[in-house]
Design an enzyme around this catalytic site. Structure first.
Site, PDB file in Angstrom:
ATOM      1  N   ASP A   1       6.780   6.089   8.877  1.00  0.00           N
ATOM      2  CA  ASP A   1       5.815   5.824   9.974  1.00  0.00           C
ATOM      3  C   ASP A   1       6.322   4.885  11.099  1.00  0.00           C
ATOM      4  OD1 ASP A   1       4.685   6.827   7.652  1.00  0.00           O
ATOM      5  OD2 ASP A   1       2.768   6.683   8.489  1.00  0.00           O
TER       6      ASP A   1
ATOM      7  N   HIS B   1      -2.858  11.040  11.765  1.00  0.00           N
ATOM      8  CA  HIS B   1      -3.093  10.708  13.287  1.00  0.00           C
ATOM      9  C   HIS B   1      -2.302  11.607  14.053  1.00  0.00           C
ATOM     10  CE1 HIS B   1      -5.086   6.848  12.452  1.00  0.00           C
ATOM     11  NE2 HIS B   1      -3.995   6.613  11.276  1.00  0.00           N
TER      12      HIS B   1
HETATM   13 FE   LIG Z   1      -1.160   8.284   8.011  1.00  0.00          FE
HETATM   14 FE   LIG Z   2       1.018   6.045   9.174  1.00  0.00          FE
END
Ligand SMILES: [Fe+2]
Ligand SMILES: [Fe+2]
Length: 270
Positions: A8, A68
């Protein structure tokens, strides 16, 4: 095939590090295909179209998302027009975009990349990730339609991620976890030949609380009261993930190495 996966990307700190270093690391580590998780690249919440273009321009061949996925509203349309963006396979049925795709790699090779969301401790109950992954792997089997398969398992629970690793063992080249923003020390090759790591870790500032500036999450933990918004921490990012080398004939992993580069975490290179 040499595959790089980076976890991420967190806010500006993560984006800056990707833009500055991904191309050089690709060359240095002789990467054939790079997958980057971009679900927190825009202010820690989602991925805007502009920032998605920047990750792709910096050297990502595919960008995965997560819970997200659609925090930035322009991703709803952008993921329809940009096939290199993958949202979770088991997102809402009407969600735009796709959760899996076969990509071309140099030398006439092909790789299936897919992302799924877990169900344990996640805010929404998503569809069964195991059945979802099963379907795409059967449609593009290793040693048949593709030379490699990478599954990004996006979830909270280490147990659920390990279950996915074993579920895919022998059918995927790589199963790697994302979402917790902390790298785990368990990179390994499972008995059937699947490279596995419970969480890749984030590409962000680790002098933080999972990538966010410490002040507001600390206040909420200590006092139970919130005062402001979460803001991504702004210090230098550590790029975190793994490099996997696979056998093109079988799709099995030959080696796996965690990578941590830059920022404050101790460096680990393939
Ligand atoms: Fe996530
Ligand atoms: Fe994340």
């Amino acid at each position: 095939m040499r595959i790089l996966f980076l976890g991420d990307v967190m806010g500006r700190s993560g984006r800056t590090a990707i833009a500055a270093r991904l191309a050089a690391l690709r060359a240095q580590w002789q990467v054939d295909f790079a997958v980057v998780n971009g679900e927190n690249a825009t202010g820690g919440a989602g991925l805007s179209a502009d920032h998605a273009r920047a990750l792709l321009a910096a050297g990502a061949d595919a960008v995965t998302l997560g819970d997200h996925a659609f925090d930035q509203k322009d991703m709803l349309a952008f993921c329809e027009s940009e096939p290199r963006i993958l949202r979770p396979l088991n997102y809402a049925r009407g969600a735009p975009g796709r959760g899996a795709r076969v990509f071309d790699v140099s030398g006439g090779r092909r790789i299936l990349v897919a992302q799924v969301l877990g169900q344990v401790f996640m805010k929404r109950p998503f569809d069964d990730p195991f059945a979802a992954v099963d379907g795409v792997m059967k449609a593009a089997p290793l040693g048949g339609a593709v030379q490699a398969v990478l599954i990004d398992m996006h979830c909270e629970a280490t147990s659920e991620k390990m279950a996915m690793g074993h579920w895919c063992d022998g059918r995927a080249s790589v199963v790697v976890g994302t979402h917790t923003h902390v790298p785990t020390a368990d990179a390994t090759i499972l008995p059937g030949g699947t490279a596995y790591q419970t969480d890749a870790g984030m590409c962000g500032d680790y002098l933080s609380i999972i990538g966010m500036d410490k002040a507001e999450p600390m206040r909420r933990f200590v006092t139970g009261m919130s005062k402001g918004r979460f803001e991504p921490a702004r210090g230098a990012a550590t790029l975190c993930g793994l490099v996997v080398e696979t056998d093109d004939a079988t799709g099995r992993a030959v080696s796996v190495a965690p990578v941590r580069e830059g920022g404050t975490l101790q460096a680990t290179r393939p």
